[in-house]
Design a protein around this motif. Structure first.
Motif, mmCIF file in Angstrom:
data_model
loop_
_atom_site.group_PDB
_atom_site.id
_atom_site.type_symbol
_atom_site.label_atom_id
_atom_site.label_comp_id
_atom_site.label_asym_id
_atom_site.label_seq_id
_atom_site.Cartn_x
_atom_site.Cartn_y
_atom_site.Cartn_z
ATOM 1 N N PHE A 201 -6.018 -23.204 65.515
ATOM 2 C CA PHE A 201 -6.956 -23.452 64.416
ATOM 3 C C PHE A 201 -8.278 -22.755 64.686
ATOM 4 C CE2 PHE A 201 -4.130 -26.912 63.367
ATOM 5 C CZ PHE A 201 -4.297 -27.108 62.011
ATOM 6 N N PHE A 202 -8.791 -22.937 65.896
ATOM 7 C CA PHE A 202 -10.108 -22.406 66.245
ATOM 8 C C PHE A 202 -10.146 -20.881 66.129
ATOM 9 C CE2 PHE A 202 -13.051 -20.723 69.467
ATOM 10 C CZ PHE A 202 -14.235 -21.318 69.037
ATOM 11 N N ILE A 203 -9.143 -20.218 66.667
ATOM 12 C CA ILE A 203 -9.107 -18.752 66.641
ATOM 13 C C ILE A 203 -8.967 -18.238 65.208
ATOM 14 C CG2 ILE A 203 -7.793 -16.721 67.362
ATOM 15 C CD1 ILE A 203 -7.055 -18.279 69.910
ATOM 16 N N MET A 204 -8.045 -18.854 64.452
ATOM 17 C CA MET A 204 -7.833 -18.410 63.077
ATOM 18 C C MET A 204 -9.065 -18.665 62.216
ATOM 19 S SD MET A 204 -4.737 -17.125 62.837
ATOM 20 C CE MET A 204 -4.255 -17.251 61.131
ATOM 21 N N TYR A 205 -9.702 -19.818 62.408
ATOM 22 C CA TYR A 205 -10.911 -20.123 61.634
ATOM 23 C C TYR A 205 -12.025 -19.131 61.974
ATOM 24 C CZ TYR A 205 -9.968 -24.508 59.204
ATOM 25 O OH TYR A 205 -9.507 -25.447 58.332
ATOM 26 N N SER A 206 -12.182 -18.793 63.256
ATOM 27 C CA SER A 206 -13.234 -17.868 63.665
ATOM 28 C C SER A 206 -13.045 -16.502 63.014
ATOM 29 C CB SER A 206 -13.246 -17.727 65.194
ATOM 30 O OG SER A 206 -13.474 -18.973 65.821
ATOM 31 N N ILE A 207 -11.815 -15.986 63.071
ATOM 32 C CA ILE A 207 -11.535 -14.682 62.473
ATOM 33 C C ILE A 207 -11.696 -14.747 60.956
ATOM 34 C CG2 ILE A 207 -9.801 -12.876 62.194
ATOM 35 C CD1 ILE A 207 -8.599 -13.754 64.850
ATOM 36 N N PHE B 150 -13.635 -16.734 59.197
ATOM 37 C CA PHE B 150 -15.050 -16.803 58.844
ATOM 38 C C PHE B 150 -15.710 -15.434 58.978
ATOM 39 C CE2 PHE B 150 -19.547 -17.726 59.786
ATOM 40 C CZ PHE B 150 -19.857 -18.474 58.665
ATOM 41 N N MET B 151 -15.330 -14.679 60.018
ATOM 42 C CA MET B 151 -15.892 -13.342 60.214
ATOM 43 C C MET B 151 -15.536 -12.426 59.043
ATOM 44 S SD MET B 151 -15.141 -10.635 63.278
ATOM 45 C CE MET B 151 -13.454 -10.386 62.717
#
Length: 306
Positions: free
Chosen positions: A241-247, A249-250
């Protein structure tokens, strides 16, 4: 109105259509398996309830996003037919915010179920999780509905100012006005991202801290525990979740970069990931669930045999 699609536009529609339909198929599979299981067992556990609502939200979001993208490239002036653009913005905002907050609820659910803390509030939440989850999902849907109504009002107000002045302009002019109008809804999306992303970060930190404490305890006692595997599995899910959300949002920020060019490749690449996110992340959730994974493998094997 005649369609005047460039090779760039045709390529964009083809790739985004492929991504959107693949994502819709994956989420439809997720929903169908859970509904069949619901009919058989007459009930769903909290995890399955969250996954069911998440799959429905993402399926509908991809559907309306594909409609908006196709119209904006092939027949952009159709978006000025009241209330086409307003309704698309409403449904996009509603289903996008709903999927974001429901996925955040899934992270919080993993955290409460797996993490071990002796805090009285945390113990209470662990004992009452199954009763709290339906209320969390209802709050997520109602909040997303409020966001969708606000987005509809913004789109209606902004589009009303330039509907008469646009006429039958070129794609670049129309899409530029659409981007200007749609820019305001990105602030709404940003609110949804920030709240859900905060929940994901807090859940990841709590599970990581609980895993570290549990590992130290097991090392002192020189023994292994099944709880360690549960911690690691939950941590992998939350980290995805964290990695996918970060990408995500970018790329959302990159898609906001203004451009006067019709062929804006930065926005195009951003949209490629934004449309891929709901399908790819749902695929990760399927492979993290043995029942869903076996169903997917059996379907793919049947297709291969035919």
């Amino acid at each position: 109105q005649q369609s005047n699609v460039t090779s760039y536009g045709a390529t964009a529609v083809a790739i985004i259509t492929l991504e959107a339909f693949a994502g819709m198929w994956i989420n439809a599979l997720l929903v169908c398996v859970l509904c069949i299981d619901w009919v058989k067992k007459k009930t769903l556990n909290s995890n399955e309830k969250i996954l069911l609502l998440l799959g429905c939200s993402r399926f509908c979001y991809l559907c309306f996003s594909w409609i908006y993208c196709s119209l904006s490239i092939i027949y952009p002036n159709y978006l000025y037919v009241h209330p086409t653009f307003q309704l698309i913005v409403f449904f996009q905002s509603f289903f996008n915010c709903s999927s974001l907050w429901v996925s955040a609820c899934l992270c919080v659910f993993y955290c409460i179920k797996i993490a071990n803390f002796r805090n009285s509030l945390f113990v209470y939440l662990k004992l009452t999780t199954d009763r709290i989850v339906p209320w969390l999902l209802l709050a997520s849907v109602l909040s997303a509905l409020a966001i969708g109504i606000i987005a509809y009002d913004i789109a209606d107000t902004k589009l009303g100012h330039n509907r008469n002045s646009t006429g039958q302009g070129s794609f670049s002019k129309v899409s530029g006005k659409m981007d200007e109008n749609f820019f305001h809804t990105y602030f709404i999306y940003g609110f949804g991202f920030v709240t859900s992303f905060t929940a994901v970060i807090c859940s990841a930190l709590l599970v990581l801290f609980s895993l570290w404490r549990h590992k130290c305890k097991m090392q002192k006692n020189s023994m292994n525990s099944p709880s360690m595997e549960a911690h690691i599995k939950a941590m992998k899910s939350i980290l995805s979740f964290f990695i996918m959300y970060s990408i995500n949002f970018m790329f959302l920020i990159l898609s906001l970069i203004p451009s006067t060019k019709e062929e804006n490749y930065v926005v195009f690449l951003s949209l490629l990931f934004l449309y891929a996110f709901p399908g790819v992340h749902s695929l990760i959730l399927i492979f993290s669930n043995p029942k869903l994974e076996n169903t997917l493998i059996s379907i793919l094997s049947c297709v291969k045999c035919k």
